[in-house]
Design a protein around this motif. Structure first.
Motif, PDB file in Angstrom:
ATOM      1  N   ILE A  53      15.846 -10.020 -49.443  1.00 22.93           N
ATOM      2  CA  ILE A  53      16.212 -10.187 -47.988  1.00 22.93           C
ATOM      3  C   ILE A  53      15.354  -8.935 -47.402  1.00 22.93           C
ATOM      4  CG2 ILE A  53      18.471 -11.115 -48.230  1.00 22.93           C
ATOM      5  CD1 ILE A  53      19.744  -8.355 -47.935  1.00 22.93           C
ATOM      6  N   VAL A  54      14.834  -9.446 -45.955  1.00 22.28           N
ATOM      7  CA  VAL A  54      13.873  -8.386 -45.349  1.00 22.28           C
ATOM      8  C   VAL A  54      14.505  -7.776 -44.150  1.00 22.28           C
ATOM      9  CG1 VAL A  54      11.429  -8.260 -44.622  1.00 22.28           C
ATOM     10  CG2 VAL A  54      12.015  -9.480 -46.837  1.00 22.28           C
ATOM     11  N   THR A  55      14.167  -6.725 -43.998  1.00 19.87           N
ATOM     12  CA  THR A  55      14.925  -6.238 -42.519  1.00 19.87           C
ATOM     13  C   THR A  55      13.700  -6.386 -41.248  1.00 19.87           C
ATOM     14  OG1 THR A  55      13.822  -3.766 -43.114  1.00 19.87           O
ATOM     15  CG2 THR A  55      16.017  -4.239 -43.697  1.00 19.87           C
ATOM     16  N   PRO A  75      13.661 -16.851 -53.409  1.00 16.76           N
ATOM     17  CA  PRO A  75      13.445 -17.094 -51.967  1.00 16.76           C
ATOM     18  C   PRO A  75      13.532 -15.524 -51.360  1.00 16.76           C
ATOM     19  CG  PRO A  75      15.713 -17.729 -52.364  1.00 16.76           C
ATOM     20  CD  PRO A  75      15.191 -17.311 -53.815  1.00 16.76           C
ATOM     21  N   VAL A  76      12.808 -15.766 -50.101  1.00  9.31           N
ATOM     22  CA  VAL A  76      12.776 -14.485 -49.169  1.00  9.31           C
ATOM     23  C   VAL A  76      13.732 -14.969 -47.891  1.00  9.31           C
ATOM     24  CG1 VAL A  76      11.471 -13.248 -47.483  1.00  9.31           C
ATOM     25  CG2 VAL A  76      10.541 -13.891 -49.996  1.00  9.31           C
ATOM     26  N   TYR A  77      14.583 -14.226 -47.306  1.00 14.12           N
ATOM     27  CA  TYR A  77      15.480 -14.460 -46.329  1.00 14.12           C
ATOM     28  C   TYR A  77      15.141 -13.209 -45.259  1.00 14.12           C
ATOM     29  CZ  TYR A  77      18.587 -17.488 -49.119  1.00 14.12           C
ATOM     30  OH  TYR A  77      19.038 -18.466 -50.012  1.00 14.12           O
ATOM     31  N   ALA A  78      14.779 -13.800 -44.158  1.00 12.57           N
ATOM     32  CA  ALA A  78      14.368 -12.928 -43.075  1.00 12.57           C
ATOM     33  C   ALA A  78      14.668 -13.623 -41.574  1.00 12.57           C
ATOM     34  CB  ALA A  78      12.979 -12.406 -42.997  1.00 12.57           C
ATOM     35  N   THR A  79      14.631 -12.678 -40.724  1.00  8.98           N
ATOM     36  CA  THR A  79      14.948 -13.428 -39.111  1.00  8.98           C
ATOM     37  C   THR A  79      13.591 -14.181 -39.140  1.00  8.98           C
ATOM     38  OG1 THR A  79      14.035 -11.672 -38.084  1.00  8.98           O
ATOM     39  CG2 THR A  79      16.246 -11.703 -38.325  1.00  8.98           C
ATOM     40  N   GLY A  80      13.497 -15.124 -38.037  1.00  2.82           N
ATOM     41  CA  GLY A  80      12.637 -16.076 -37.679  1.00  2.82           C
ATOM     42  C   GLY A  80      11.331 -15.306 -37.297  1.00  2.82           C
ATOM     43  N   GLY A  81      11.539 -14.210 -36.617  1.00  2.14           N
ATOM     44  CA  GLY A  81      10.434 -13.484 -35.761  1.00  2.14           C
ATOM     45  C   GLY A  81       9.763 -12.576 -37.081  1.00  2.14           C
ATOM     46  N   THR A  82      10.597 -12.135 -37.981  1.00  2.00           N
ATOM     47  CA  THR A  82       9.996 -11.219 -39.047  1.00  2.00           C
ATOM     48  C   THR A  82       9.091 -12.141 -40.033  1.00  2.00           C
ATOM     49  OG1 THR A  82      11.801  -9.879 -39.156  1.00  2.00           O
ATOM     50  CG2 THR A  82      10.640 -10.013 -41.143  1.00  2.00           C
ATOM     51  N   LEU A  83       9.759 -13.391 -40.181  1.00  2.00           N
ATOM     52  CA  LEU A  83       8.917 -14.453 -41.173  1.00  2.00           C
ATOM     53  C   LEU A  83       7.704 -14.987 -40.573  1.00  2.00           C
ATOM     54  CD1 LEU A  83      11.818 -16.664 -42.641  1.00  2.00           C
ATOM     55  CD2 LEU A  83      10.244 -14.947 -43.809  1.00  2.00           C
ATOM     56  N   CYS A 102      16.884 -16.598 -40.960  1.00  2.00           N
ATOM     57  CA  CYS A 102      18.499 -16.279 -40.702  1.00  2.00           C
ATOM     58  C   CYS A 102      18.410 -15.842 -39.313  1.00  2.00           C
ATOM     59  CB  CYS A 102      19.077 -15.114 -41.784  1.00  2.00           C
ATOM     60  SG  CYS A 102      18.086 -13.468 -41.666  1.00  2.00           S
ATOM     61  N   ARG A 103      19.820 -15.713 -38.806  1.00  2.00           N
ATOM     62  CA  ARG A 103      19.939 -15.460 -37.633  1.00  2.00           C
ATOM     63  C   ARG A 103      21.112 -14.452 -37.418  1.00  2.00           C
ATOM     64  NH1 ARG A 103      20.643 -21.383 -34.001  1.00  2.00           N
ATOM     65  NH2 ARG A 103      18.436 -21.972 -34.469  1.00  2.00           N
ATOM     66  N   TYR A 104      21.008 -13.582 -36.268  1.00  2.00           N
ATOM     67  CA  TYR A 104      21.854 -12.345 -35.931  1.00  2.00           C
ATOM     68  C   TYR A 104      23.096 -12.924 -36.132  1.00  2.00           C
ATOM     69  CZ  TYR A 104      17.775  -9.739 -34.481  1.00  2.00           C
ATOM     70  OH  TYR A 104      16.602  -9.132 -34.059  1.00  2.00           O
ATOM     71  N   ASP A 105      24.140 -12.326 -36.783  1.00  2.00           N
ATOM     72  CA  ASP A 105      25.661 -12.610 -36.706  1.00  2.00           C
ATOM     73  C   ASP A 105      26.001 -14.132 -37.282  1.00  2.00           C
ATOM     74  OD1 ASP A 105      26.193 -10.168 -35.521  1.00  2.00           O
ATOM     75  OD2 ASP A 105      25.603 -11.008 -33.681  1.00  2.00           O
ATOM     76  N   ASN A 106      24.973 -14.553 -38.162  1.00  2.00           N
ATOM     77  CA  ASN A 106      25.136 -15.967 -38.603  1.00  2.00           C
ATOM     78  C   ASN A 106      25.410 -15.574 -40.282  1.00  2.00           C
ATOM     79  OD1 ASN A 106      25.263 -17.035 -36.394  1.00  2.00           O
ATOM     80  ND2 ASN A 106      23.980 -18.674 -36.706  1.00  2.00           N
ATOM     81  N   GLN A 107      26.327 -15.903 -41.120  1.00  2.00           N
ATOM     82  CA  GLN A 107      26.356 -15.408 -42.363  1.00  2.00           C
ATOM     83  C   GLN A 107      25.653 -16.644 -43.286  1.00  2.00           C
ATOM     84  OE1 GLN A 107      30.470 -15.629 -43.542  1.00  2.00           O
ATOM     85  NE2 GLN A 107      30.760 -13.491 -43.290  1.00  2.00           N
ATOM     86  N   PHE A 108      24.969 -16.218 -44.118  1.00  2.00           N
ATOM     87  CA  PHE A 108      24.262 -16.950 -45.277  1.00  2.00           C
ATOM     88  C   PHE A 108      24.714 -16.570 -46.474  1.00  2.00           C
ATOM     89  CE2 PHE A 108      20.808 -14.013 -44.381  1.00  2.00           C
ATOM     90  CZ  PHE A 108      20.588 -13.436 -45.703  1.00  2.00           C
ATOM     91  N   VAL A 109      24.547 -17.270 -47.711  1.00  2.00           N
ATOM     92  CA  VAL A 109      24.789 -16.912 -49.130  1.00  2.00           C
ATOM     93  C   VAL A 109      23.468 -16.820 -49.867  1.00  2.00           C
ATOM     94  CG1 VAL A 109      25.750 -17.709 -50.988  1.00  2.00           C
ATOM     95  CG2 VAL A 109      26.952 -18.040 -48.787  1.00  2.00           C
ATOM     96  N   ALA A 110      23.368 -15.798 -50.691  1.00  2.00           N
ATOM     97  CA  ALA A 110      22.113 -15.576 -51.492  1.00  2.00           C
ATOM     98  C   ALA A 110      22.665 -15.048 -52.779  1.00  2.00           C
ATOM     99  CB  ALA A 110      21.101 -14.756 -50.709  1.00  2.00           C
TER     100      ALA A 110
END
Length: 262
Positions: A53-55, A75-83, A102-110
């Motif tokens: 996961i990427v800040t 896999p790599v998870y990050a916000t749309g802007g970061t990606l 991923c989106r702010y304040d929306n949970q996901f599972v990794a």
């Protein structure tokens, strides 16, 4: 849950989060080779890493991301802007890389972790911090932000441990070698938390968070002793009840572990 700092600072950031059956990395600001070496040195099993996961996209957080994610086949998870910024401008190859926005304040599972991204304030495309949860334990990861909002405080207050930026001493920054433009950037609301700002966060959290890792210290404008002293002042009467770790660029070693266990 195990949170081990592999590197923290302007030259590269990477943190291993180990759970019961899986692990994740937060950022890969070191080369893939160096990251794998540090994982081995700290007893963190690379083959258990299920995701990265990427800040945000800055190079001290993504230097080895492309190579390591492909090497680990995770896999790599990050916000749309970061990606978008990373894939368009910072990738080192055109080979297949699995990414998820991923989106702010929306949970996901990794892996075995439930992760909630939250907005931070930094001069990046769409930066974020993370609340990472497993088996009822919660870790807050909050670095590279010029401010901590009430919403961020509310999230961090629920955690069993936090990784919190304590980037610079204002006096050292003011008297240091950086040009004025860079000093203004660091001090701005989209820059980095100072020692006093981090201490203010700890003061507001009070007794709620028992374990804290101070992170992203500047090697030019800060020292571990200054960051620790400022945090101690922020804790006030609660200091003796806390576990406080100061992360460094060298990261955790067998002799000087930089990790917390929740």
């Amino acid at each position: 849950m195990r949170c081990t700092i592999l590197a923290s600072g302007s030259k590269g950031n990477c943190t291993y989060i180990g759970g019961c059956d899986s692990a994740i990395l937060v950022d890969v600001g070191l080369s893939a080779k160096e990251t794998l070496y540090r994982l081995t040195q700290t007893g963190c099993a690379a083959d258990t890493i299920d995701a990265i996961i990427v800040t945000h996209e800055h190079v001290d957080h993504t230097r080895g991301l492309d190579v390591l994610a492909r090497k680990l086949e995770c896999p790599v998870y990050a916000t749309g802007g970061t990606l978008t910024d990373f894939l368009c401008h910072r990738r080192t190859s055109d080979k297949t890389l699995e990414t998820h926005a991923c989106r702010y304040d929306n949970q996901f599972v990794a892996g075995g972790f439930t992760i909630s991204p939250f907005a931070t304030s930094h001069d990046a495309r769409e930066p974020c911090g993370f609340i990472i949860e497993e088996n009822g334990k919660m870790l807050g990861y909050c670095t590279d932000t010029g401010i901590v909002t009430l919403h961020m405080l509310d999230l961090l207050r629920r955690c069993d441990g936090i990784v919190l930026e304590s980037n610079h001493c204002p006096e050292m920054l003011a008297n240091g070698p950086y040009p004025e433009s860079l000093k203004r950037r660091i001090r701005s609301s989209r820059g980095h938390l100072s020692n006093p700002a981090a201490a203010a966060v700890l003061r507001m959290l009070g007794k709620d968070v028992p374990q804290v890792v101070l992170s992203h210290l500047s090697e030019i404008n800060n020292t571990p002793d200054r960051a620790r002293a400022s945090a101690r002042e922020g804790f006030g009467l609660f200091f003796e009840e806390k576990c406080l770790i100061v992360a460094t660029q060298k990261g955790s070693t067998p002799d000087i572990p930089q990790e917390i266990r929740l």
